[in-house]
Write a protein that holds these residues in place. Structure first.
Motif, PDB file in Angstrom:
ATOM      1  N   TYR A 156      -8.105   9.510   1.547  1.00 18.97           N
ATOM      2  CA  TYR A 156      -9.310   9.353   0.819  1.00 18.97           C
ATOM      3  C   TYR A 156      -9.364  10.137  -0.482  1.00 18.97           C
ATOM      4  CZ  TYR A 156     -10.469   7.291   5.466  1.00 18.97           C
ATOM      5  OH  TYR A 156     -10.343   6.589   6.540  1.00 18.97           O
ATOM      6  N   LYS A 193       0.858  -1.298  -0.136  1.00 23.71           N
ATOM      7  CA  LYS A 193      -0.014  -0.010   0.019  1.00 23.71           C
ATOM      8  C   LYS A 193       0.945   1.359   0.095  1.00 23.71           C
ATOM      9  CE  LYS A 193      -3.516   0.809   2.670  1.00 23.71           C
ATOM     10  NZ  LYS A 193      -4.735   1.071   2.284  1.00 23.71           N
ATOM     11  N   SER A 207      -8.011  -0.957   4.145  1.00 24.80           N
ATOM     12  CA  SER A 207      -8.554  -0.718   2.914  1.00 24.80           C
ATOM     13  C   SER A 207      -7.528  -1.345   1.773  1.00 24.80           C
ATOM     14  CB  SER A 207      -9.356   0.729   2.703  1.00 24.80           C
ATOM     15  OG  SER A 207      -8.332   1.402   3.088  1.00 24.80           O
ATOM     16  N   SER A 237     -10.706   4.696  -1.214  1.00 23.81           N
ATOM     17  CA  SER A 237     -10.966   2.898  -0.925  1.00 23.81           C
ATOM     18  C   SER A 237     -11.665   2.565  -2.123  1.00 23.81           C
ATOM     19  CB  SER A 237     -11.892   3.018   0.548  1.00 23.81           C
ATOM     20  OG  SER A 237     -10.876   3.422   1.368  1.00 23.81           O
TER      21      SER A 237
HETATM   22 MG    MG Z   1      -8.197   3.226   4.444  1.00 20.93          MG
END
Ligand code: MG
Ligand code: TXA
Length: 347
Positions: free
Chosen positions: A241, A62, A149, A157
Motif C-alpha cells: 500500500y 499486477k 485490488s 489500491s
Molecule cells: Mg491489494
C-alpha cells in the motif's frame, strides 16, 4: 502480459448499472479476460476463479508474487459455500450480519478452487461486496470471481477508475468505471479456521462488531509485519500500500514545528493534514502541497488513497502525515499508514 493490449473502459451508473453493459463485461470474464470493477472498498481486478489460466493473468498483470493468495468474490451465499469445503455456523452469522459488505472470511477451501488462488493453502478467502456494480457483475457470472485490488503489486489500491488506468492500462481487458468507491480502504479479513477467530487485516468492520455478533473474543494477528515465511496473510507484509514518495507520520505539534522551521521545502513536500492548524502551517511553507482530509476515521479512510494518488502525481518526494488519534476507531487507517511509512532497507 506485456502492456500492449487495449483496455476498454465501460462507464456505468454506479447505483443502477446498465444490464447490457454488465452483460458485455461478464462475457469478457467468461472468456478468460481480466476486468477491473468497483466494490464498496476499492476497485478489484476480476477473473473467473475456476479458470486457472485467467487467474494466472491477474498475477502477471499486477506483478503479484505467486505466494500472495487472492480473495474470491461471490454474489450469493451459495457461491461462497461452493468455494469452501466447510461452512461453520460462525460463517453464517457473520455473513448474515455483514454481507454484502466489507468483510472477508478465511475458510477451508473447496477442491473447485485452484491452488493458484490460495497460493497452495488449504484455506480460501471469500467476500460478498456491497456495491451495486460488483453485485450485478457477480450475479451475471455463474462462477465466483477472484479479485485482488486493481493496482500493481505493493502500490496504493485504486478508489477510482483513473487510478486503475494509471497502473494497469494496456495490461487488462477492461475497466468498469463506476466512480469513486465509498469506503476507500480494503475489507477486514477474518480467519475462521483457527482456534481463536483472528483478524488478519483491519478494515471498516471492527473487532467489536465481530465480537458482538459471535459473542466471543476475537484476536488481531500479532505476527510481526516482516515475518515473510509463515505470515498467515502474506499480503499483509510491511511494504504494501505504498506511494512512490517516502512517508513520515508525525504527531500534530511535531508536524507543525517541522513545517514552521523549514525555511522553504528543499524537496517537493506533500502534507496530509487533518486539523486546521496543520493545514495553515503547511500552506505557509513554499513548495509544499497540502491535502486536508476529514478529521473522523470514516471520511479519512474514504479520502486517503485518492489523496495519495494525487500527491504521487504532483511528484512529491516526501509525504508528511499528521498522525490520527491512537484509538480503535482509527485502527485500520493506522495499519495502512504504518505500511506506507515502512522502509525496507533491502528494497
Ligand atoms: Mg491489494
Ligand atoms: O476490499 C478488499 O478486500 C479488496 C476488494 C477488491 O475486494 N480486495 C483486496 O484484495 O484488498 P487483495 O488481494 O489486495 O488483498 C487480499 C488480502 C491479502 O492480504 C491476502 O494475503 C489475504 O487477503 N488473503 C487472501 N487469501 C487468503 C487466505 N487463504 N488466507 C489468508 N489470507 C488471505
Amino acid at each position: 502480459m506485456s502492456g500492449d493490449i487495449q483496455t476498454r473502459v465501460f462507464k456505468v451508473d454506479p447505483q443502477r448499472p446498465e444490464p447490457q453493459i454488465i452483460e458485455r463485461v461478464a462475457a469478457i470474464i467468461r472468456k478468460g479476460g481480466l476486468v477491473a470493477f468497483p466494490t464498496e472498498t476499492v476497485y478489484g481486478l476480476g477473473a473467473n476463479a475456476f479458470d486457472e489460466s485467467a487467474v494466472r493473468g491477474i498475477f502477471a498483470a499486477k506483478g503479484r508474487p505467486s505466494t500472495n493468495p487472492i480473495i474470491v468474490h461471490v454474489g450469493s451465499i451459495e457461491g461462497a459455500q461452493e468455494s469452501c469445503s466447510a461452512w461453520p455456523d460462525k460463517a453464517s452469522q457473520l455473513a448474515a450480519a455483514f454481507w454484502p459488505g466489507p468483510l472477508t472470511m478465511v475458510l477451508p477451501k473447496s477442491t473447485r478452487i485452484p491452488a493458484i488462488i490460495t497460493a497452495g493453502r488449504e484455506t480460501v478467502a471469500v467476500r460478498m461486496p456491497a456495491h451495486p456494480v460488483a453485485l450485478a457483475l457477480l450475479k451475471a457470472c455463474s462462477f465466483p470471481v477472484a479479485a485482488p485490488s486493481a493496482n500493481r503489486s505493493s502500490e496504493i489500491s485504486p478508489t477510482r477508475a483513473e487510478h486503475v488506468l494509471k497502473g494497469l492500462s494496456g495490461r487488462i481487458d477492461a475497466i468498469v468505471d463506476g466512480g469513486a468507491t465509498i469506503i476507500g480502504i480494503e475489507s477486514t479479513v477474518v480467519d475462521l479456521t483457527r482456534g481463536t477467530i483472528t483478524i488478519l487485516r483491519a478494515g471498516s468492520v471492527s473487532r467489536g462488531q465481530i465480537e458482538s455478533i459471535l459473542n466471543e473474543c476475537v484476536e488481531y494477528n500479532s505476527r510481526p509485519l516482516n515475518d515473510t515465511e509463515a505470515a498467515p496473510s502474506p499480503g499483509m507484509l510491511a511494504k504494501h500500500y505504498a506511494p512512490r514518495a517516502r512517508v513520515e507520520i508525525l504527531e500534530t505539534p511535531l508536524l507543525i514545528s517541522q513545517l514552521r522551521n523549514t525555511g522553504s521545502a528543499k524537496v517537493v513536500l506533500g502534507v496530509l493534514a487533518r486539523t486546521a492548524d496543520a493545514v495553515s502551517a503547511a500552506k505557509e511553507l513554499r513548495g509544499s502541497v497540502v491535502r486536508k482530509l476529514a478529521d473522523e476515521s470514516t471520511g479519512y479512510a474514504q479520502q486517503l488513497y485518492s489523496a495519495l494518488h494525487e500527491l504521487d502525481e504532483q511528484g512529491v518526494s516526501v509525504i508528511l502525515v499528521e498522525c490520527p488519534p491512537m484509538n480503535e476507531e482509527w485502527r485500520a487507517v493506522h495499519d495502512r499508514l504504518k505500511r506506507m511509512a515502512h522502509v525496507d532497507p533491502s528494497d
